[in-house]
Design a protein around this motif. Sequence first.
Motif, PDB file in Angstrom:
ATOM      1  N   LEU A  18       0.707  -1.206  -0.084  1.00 32.50           N
ATOM      2  CA  LEU A  18      -0.026   0.085  -0.078  1.00 32.50           C
ATOM      3  C   LEU A  18       0.976   1.185  -0.018  1.00 32.50           C
ATOM      4  N   ILE A  19       0.748   2.177  -0.892  1.00 27.77           N
ATOM      5  CA  ILE A  19       1.128   3.289  -0.730  1.00 27.77           C
ATOM      6  C   ILE A  19       0.025   4.484  -0.355  1.00 27.77           C
ATOM      7  N   VAL A  20       0.492   5.441   0.538  1.00 27.56           N
ATOM      8  CA  VAL A  20      -0.268   6.665   0.711  1.00 27.56           C
ATOM      9  C   VAL A  20       0.445   7.686   0.748  1.00 27.56           C
ATOM     10  N   SER A  21      -0.110   8.713   0.128  1.00 26.98           N
ATOM     11  CA  SER A  21       0.229  10.270   0.015  1.00 26.98           C
ATOM     12  C   SER A  21      -0.821  11.280   0.327  1.00 26.98           C
ATOM     13  N   ASN A  22      -0.718  11.997   1.410  1.00 28.51           N
ATOM     14  CA  ASN A  22      -1.452  13.325   1.565  1.00 28.51           C
ATOM     15  C   ASN A  22      -0.799  14.440   1.317  1.00 28.51           C
ATOM     16  N   ILE A  23      -0.586  14.911  -0.008  1.00 32.39           N
ATOM     17  CA  ILE A  23      -0.185  15.958  -0.583  1.00 32.39           C
ATOM     18  C   ILE A  23      -1.015  16.801  -1.526  1.00 32.39           C
ATOM     19  N   LEU A  24      -0.432  17.970  -2.188  1.00 30.66           N
ATOM     20  CA  LEU A  24      -1.106  18.433  -3.304  1.00 30.66           C
ATOM     21  C   LEU A  24      -1.375  17.592  -4.409  1.00 30.66           C
ATOM     22  N   ALA A  25      -2.555  17.576  -5.004  1.00 28.31           N
ATOM     23  CA  ALA A  25      -2.924  16.870  -6.334  1.00 28.31           C
ATOM     24  C   ALA A  25      -1.834  17.252  -7.313  1.00 28.31           C
ATOM     25  N   GLU A  26      -1.345  18.536  -7.454  1.00 20.63           N
ATOM     26  CA  GLU A  26      -0.307  18.685  -8.548  1.00 20.63           C
ATOM     27  C   GLU A  26       1.010  17.913  -8.382  1.00 20.63           C
ATOM     28  N   ILE A  27       1.178  17.567  -7.170  1.00 26.01           N
ATOM     29  CA  ILE A  27       2.271  16.569  -6.799  1.00 26.01           C
ATOM     30  C   ILE A  27       1.890  15.112  -7.017  1.00 26.01           C
ATOM     31  N   ILE A  28       0.718  14.889  -6.471  1.00 27.75           N
ATOM     32  CA  ILE A  28       0.456  13.241  -6.677  1.00 27.75           C
ATOM     33  C   ILE A  28       0.520  12.910  -8.173  1.00 27.75           C
ATOM     34  N   VAL A  29      -0.070  13.703  -9.042  1.00 28.36           N
ATOM     35  CA  VAL A  29      -0.229  13.373 -10.728  1.00 28.36           C
ATOM     36  C   VAL A  29       1.252  13.318 -10.857  1.00 28.36           C
TER      37      VAL A  29
ATOM     38  N   GLU B  76       4.986   6.006 -11.226  1.00 26.96           N
ATOM     39  CA  GLU B  76       5.812   5.125 -10.214  1.00 26.96           C
ATOM     40  C   GLU B  76       5.220   4.623  -9.232  1.00 26.96           C
ATOM     41  N   ALA B  77       4.048   5.119  -8.734  1.00 24.85           N
ATOM     42  CA  ALA B  77       3.297   4.363  -7.624  1.00 24.85           C
ATOM     43  C   ALA B  77       2.779   3.161  -8.141  1.00 24.85           C
ATOM     44  N   TYR B  78       2.392   3.066  -9.375  1.00 29.51           N
ATOM     45  CA  TYR B  78       1.710   1.728 -10.037  1.00 29.51           C
ATOM     46  C   TYR B  78       2.916   0.730 -10.047  1.00 29.51           C
ATOM     47  N   GLU B  79       4.081   1.199 -10.537  1.00 29.87           N
ATOM     48  CA  GLU B  79       5.154   0.425 -10.701  1.00 29.87           C
ATOM     49  C   GLU B  79       5.657  -0.220  -9.294  1.00 29.87           C
ATOM     50  N   LYS B  80       5.751   0.604  -8.247  1.00 25.98           N
ATOM     51  CA  LYS B  80       6.087   0.164  -6.998  1.00 25.98           C
ATOM     52  C   LYS B  80       5.392  -0.711  -6.062  1.00 25.98           C
ATOM     53  N   VAL B  81       4.045  -0.374  -6.439  1.00 25.73           N
ATOM     54  CA  VAL B  81       2.953  -1.262  -5.577  1.00 25.73           C
ATOM     55  C   VAL B  81       2.822  -2.646  -6.149  1.00 25.73           C
ATOM     56  N   ASN B  82       2.517  -3.603  -5.095  1.00 25.41           N
ATOM     57  CA  ASN B  82       2.110  -4.982  -5.600  1.00 25.41           C
ATOM     58  C   ASN B  82       1.116  -5.015  -6.370  1.00 25.41           C
ATOM     59  N   ALA B  83       0.895  -6.312  -7.212  1.00 29.36           N
ATOM     60  CA  ALA B  83      -0.639  -6.483  -7.822  1.00 29.36           C
ATOM     61  C   ALA B  83      -1.179  -6.735  -6.715  1.00 29.36           C
ATOM     62  N   GLY B  84      -2.547  -6.151  -6.656  1.00 27.99           N
ATOM     63  CA  GLY B  84      -3.665  -6.312  -5.764  1.00 27.99           C
ATOM     64  C   GLY B  84      -3.483  -4.974  -4.777  1.00 27.99           C
TER      65      GLY B  84
END
Length: 314
Positions: A245-256, A261-269
């Motif tokens: 699980l990846i969690v990020s509480n920052i500005l939308a402009e930074i999230i995008v 990279e988040a998709y690459e780093k997180v496990n399937a499921g």
Amino acid sequence: MKWSELKVHTTNEAIEPISNILHESGASGVVIEDPQDLHKLDDVTLFGTIYELDPSDYPDEGVYVKAYLPVNSFLGETVDEIKQAISNLDKYDIDIGKNNVTISEVNEEEWATAWKKYYKPVKISEKITIIPTWEEYTPVSSDEIIIELDPGMAFGTGTHPTTVLSIQALEQYVKEGDVIYDVGSGSGVLSIAAALLGAKRIKAFDLDEIAVKSTTINVKLNRVQDQVEAQHNNLLENVELGADLIVSNILAEIIVQFVDEAYEKVNAGGYFITSGIIQGKKDLVKEKLTQAGFKILEVNQMEDWISIVAQKPE
């Protein structure tokens, strides 16, 4: 020592970036005065906050962000730099509202005690209650999880809607033994919550060295240092694969900027929980998540703030 109180009249959208500007300018504490807080006692909800608030302290519209700076020979220059940095937020399509900045002087004794009235125990989810370090608090149920925070570390009380939405999502999706990445850890409250909810290993990343220090202190305060490791890092750069699980509480402009990279780093499921998103940027983040391959599971809202829970397909 004498202190100067710098008050910025701005918008909810600009709270986080302005707070960051003030911290980086050497502010020894930040207070948010949002008139919406005055109405929370009138709402009958599952979760509750103990408030001691004076309506005369609050603006009729927008919010006040107050910071405290030591009175020294560099104060005038520092204030000018703060004003310029706040004005520059317009370039990032952030609504800064009236952007009226005023200065007043307070003595150290008044500042050191008066701001504590804004911070009381808060039950923010089914299980989790956040308390300041100086408050005595007795759990009301056997499965209640207590997080202690020292807001003197300058990253807030953990009760902003973006943080509450993040913790409520963590409570739902964290599983025993999970590996979690907290991107933009701030005070470390999300990492601490994840650890207390059963995660095995949490890496808390922040580009701000003060945030890394703040996370480290609060992690030790909550006795989860064996699970949480605070690191100075820019988003997910050079981070290994394998998060549940990846969690990020920052500005939308930074999230995008790091969804791929988040998709690459997180496990399937695995899950990607994002917060800190204003209503007007919701579709931007949803579109970017979908383009990267994530499936949107939930879109939640509190006041003007949005959180999104997405999952990487099995």
